[in-house]
Each structure stands twice: as structure tokens, then as C-alpha cells.
Design an enzyme around this catalytic site. Structure first.
Site, short mmCIF file in Angstrom:
data_model
loop_
_atom_site.label_atom_id
_atom_site.label_comp_id
_atom_site.label_asym_id
_atom_site.label_seq_id
_atom_site.Cartn_x
_atom_site.Cartn_y
_atom_site.Cartn_z
N GLY A 192 13.71 -2.00 49.50
CA GLY A 192 14.80 -1.89 48.34
C GLY A 192 15.70 -3.37 48.61
O GLY A 192 15.30 -4.04 49.52
N GLU A 208 18.04 -9.33 60.85
CA GLU A 208 19.16 -9.10 60.18
C GLU A 208 19.27 -8.97 58.73
O GLU A 208 20.13 -8.06 58.17
CB GLU A 208 20.33 -10.10 60.73
#
Length: 375
Positions: free
Chosen positions: A93, A49
Site C-alpha cells: 500500500g 524505514e
């Protein structure tokens, strides 16, 4: 949240059943969804998640598998060196997510011996755990009835109830969390939360939703009004600012200078890079390279040829980074802008965690075919 006119508790129960039945038949086979003895692994749910925030499922799968191979449980993650964690996160990222995971793992091991308890009071204070991560982990791993809201479920709920405003901000954000809580069943909460996300990803897409294949099409208020393409309103795009940067590849013999960003850097904290900075308007690229080398590292260099131009985006900035080769002529490293620096052989550049635009440059530097053209 007030249900739309014509909706009864029975209608809502029917929507829940339709979504769960659809999810049971159509859910994607994703590695973090697999169970052991019928139960989900809270650690795997948590890692997945966090990775999935701001990132697509297709991009996450290989990263998830590599990350779990290196850190199979929370104790392994807690014991890991941060540089190793960042290296395995490289390319995803939003590296603060990785640092928060690492810090939270250390806290869980220190305070709970590495257990991941079914307790919101344990999870809520952890670094990187907001309302979404809290609900996603506890509902999926422990079936605790906590709602979630992310881009896909937000879109599904806004269309299902034909919410007229923007559910991403202000009153709309309050409304969408209330809607997510209202529709959530007492049992199978984790599966239901996933059904909303899965429906948004596969059927109720931002453009051209496949309403004919939607299990709740007969209940969808936006479809009834013919407004499924307008709800929710399109996100306002910020104006793009063009930014020119120069990077300087400093060589001392065969080795290249690699610099480490400080822990308090605005982004890419503790990661490594070729020195780079803004290029002044009208500034010659070679002169800029000499200036950047001296200001950021303390070294004097003789500039050479341009090596590569890397274009990338950061939030609302479109950055053009022109990388110039150079040879060390004097000076000594001065910490300040950078926390640390190393002379690294090109073949070793792949060992260090770097940002995606820097990785493009590192790949070129490590390619033997590029070496003769550097200077």
C-alpha cells in the site's frame, strides 16, 4: 523542552543508559539491522524505514527481503523499470512511497554516483524524505544525532514525560519533536532512536502497556500518575462513509481487458486494474457494468453474472466493489480515464502491479476453476 520537576541531567543520562542497555539485550533480529564490519548499510536502512511507514514489522520483512533480492543497491533500484518496482511493492500500500524511492535512487545515482552520503543537505531534498526518514537513515547508518518521531516513539515520549495534550498535532507535535531531540544522546543516536521505537512496539504498547517489564518504569511520569492508559489520548477516528462501486470484467475470447491508471491519478498511479467506478444509487448492477465499460473504456459489452464482491477500505471510505463479467460486443478503446489498456490472458494477470483489492479479483480470474462460472 523543559524536563519534569525532579529530573536532572543525571536522571536523563540514566534514562538513556537504561534504554540502550535494554535495546542491546532485547532488540529483534531484523534483516535491516544486521551489520557488515560493524556498520549499518544506509541503503537497507532507507528501504526498511520507508516500508515501515504505516506498515507493521511482520508485514515488511518478506517484502524487504524480496525487494533487496531484486534491487541489492541504489544503482540497481535506479536502473529498474517502475512497473517492476511497483510489482514488488504490491500489497504494502501507499504506493507513492515506492515511486519516491525510485525517483530518489535515480537522483542519488545521477548526482552522487550511487553513494549514500552522511549529509543532511543531500538527503533532505529527495522525494519522500521528510524529517523522520532523514533522522532515521542518518542516525542509524552514520550515528548522526538527529531525532525521530513515529507512532511508537511518540507514545513512549508522551508517557515518559506525561504530556497532557495530543502529541500528534499542533503544539503537541512541536513538543514531541523537542522531546525527541532533548533525550537523544550525542553517541549511539541511531541505537537510541531504535530503542524508543522498539520499546513502544514491544512494551509501551497502545493498550495494556507492560510497565512491569519497562526499563524506565521508575522514571515514567505517566506511570507515577497512574495515567499510562490515558496518555497519549486516543486518536480521533473519522466517520466511515459507505461507497458502492461496480467493476466490469470485459472478455474478448479468452483474454481479459486490463487498464492502466494515469500518472496523475489520485491513487494507484500507473498501476493496472479491471475498470471500475461508482455505482449510482438504485442502479441495477448489470446496467452499471454496461455504463462503466462505455464511459471508462469506450467498449460496448453484454453483461453476465456477478463474479465476486470485494470489500476494502481507503482512508475513511468502506468500499464494496461488485464485479460483473461481460463479453465484448463492439467499440474501441478510448484513452482518457485510463492511460492504456491491454488484452491479457488470465494466467498473465499476476505479472502486472495492481492494488490489493484488485489482486483479490485477479486471483479469482486466474483460477481455472472459476472460469466456467463467469458467464
Amino acid at each position: 523542552m523543559k524536563l519534569p520537576d525532579g529530573w536532572s541531567p543525571r536522571t536523563l543520562a540514566g534514562v538513556r543508559t537504561k534504554l540502550l542497555n535494554w535495546f542491546d539485550k532485547n532488540q529483534r533480529d531484523l534483516p535491516w539491522r544486521r551489520t557488515v564490519n560493524g556498520a549499518r548499510d544506509a541503503y537497507q536502512v532507507w528501504i526498511s524505514e520507508v516500508m515501515l511507514q504505516q506498515t507493521t514489522v511482520a508485514a515488511v520483512v518478506p517484502y524487504f527481503e524480496r525487494f533487496l533480492a531484486a534491487f541489492p543497491d541504489v544503482r540497481a533500484l535506479a536502473a529498474a523499470d517502475e512497473q517492476r518496482v511497483l510489482k514488488l511493492w504490491e500489497g504494502l500500500g501507499y504506493y507513492r512511497r515506492a515511486r519516491h524511492l525510485h525517483a530518489a535512487a535515480k537522483l542519488l545515482v545521477a548526482a552522487h554516483n550511487g553513494d549514500l552520503p552522511d549529509d543532511p543537505d543531500v538527503w533532505a531534498p529527495l522525494p519522500g524524505v521528510g524529517r523522520y526518514i532523514l533522522g532515521a537513515v542518518l542516525s542509524q547508518a552514520f550515528d548522526r544525532p538527529l531525532p525521530i518521531v513515529e507512532a511508537n516513539s511518540l507514545r513512549v515520549l508522551a508517557r515518559l514525560f506525561a504530556y497532557p495534550g495530543d502529541p500528534r498535532e499542533g503544539e503537541g507535535k512541536v513538543w514531541v519533536w523537542a522531546a525527541a531531540e532533548t533525550v537523544l544522546p550525542a553517541k549511539r543516536a541511531g541505537d537510541f532512536n531504535q530503542s524508543l521505537m522498539e520499546l513502544g512496539a514491544l512494551i509501551c504498547t497502545p493498550a495494556a502497556p507492560a510497565c512491569d517489564r519497562c526499563p524506565v518504569r521508575d522514571n515514567c511520569e505517566a506511570k507515577r500518575l497512574g495515567r499510562q492508559d490515558q496518555i497519549p489520548p486516543k486518536k480521533k477516528q473519522p466517520a466511515i462513509t459507505e461507497v458502492a462501486e461496480v467493476g466490469v470484467v470485459i472478455r474478448d475470447g479468452a483474454n481479459v481487458l486490463l487498464c492502466q491508471r494515469p500518472a496523475d491519478a489520485g491513487r494507484w498511479q500507473n498501476m493496472w486494474e479491471i475498470p471500475h467506478a461508482l455505482r449510482m444509487e438504485g442502479e441495477d448492477v448489470s446496467a452499471a457494468a454496461v455504463r462503466v465499460a462505455r464511459e471508462l473504456t469506450g467498449f460496448d459489452v453484454e453483461p453476465g453474472a456477478e463474479i465476486r464482491t470485494v470489500r476494502h477500505g481507503v482512508t475513511r471510505y468502506a468500499i464494496t466493489l461488485v464485479c460483473v463479467g461481460s463479453v465484448l460486443r463492439g467499440g474501441a478503446f478510448a484513452a482518457g480515464h485510463y492511460a492504456n489498456a491491454k488484452w491479457v490472458a488470465p494466467r498473465e494477470l499476476g505479472d502486472y502491479p495492481v492494488s490489493s483489492p484488485q489482486r483479490k479479483l485477479m486471483t479469482a480470474l486466474a483460477d481455472p476453476n472459476h472460469q466456467p462460472r463467469l458467464f
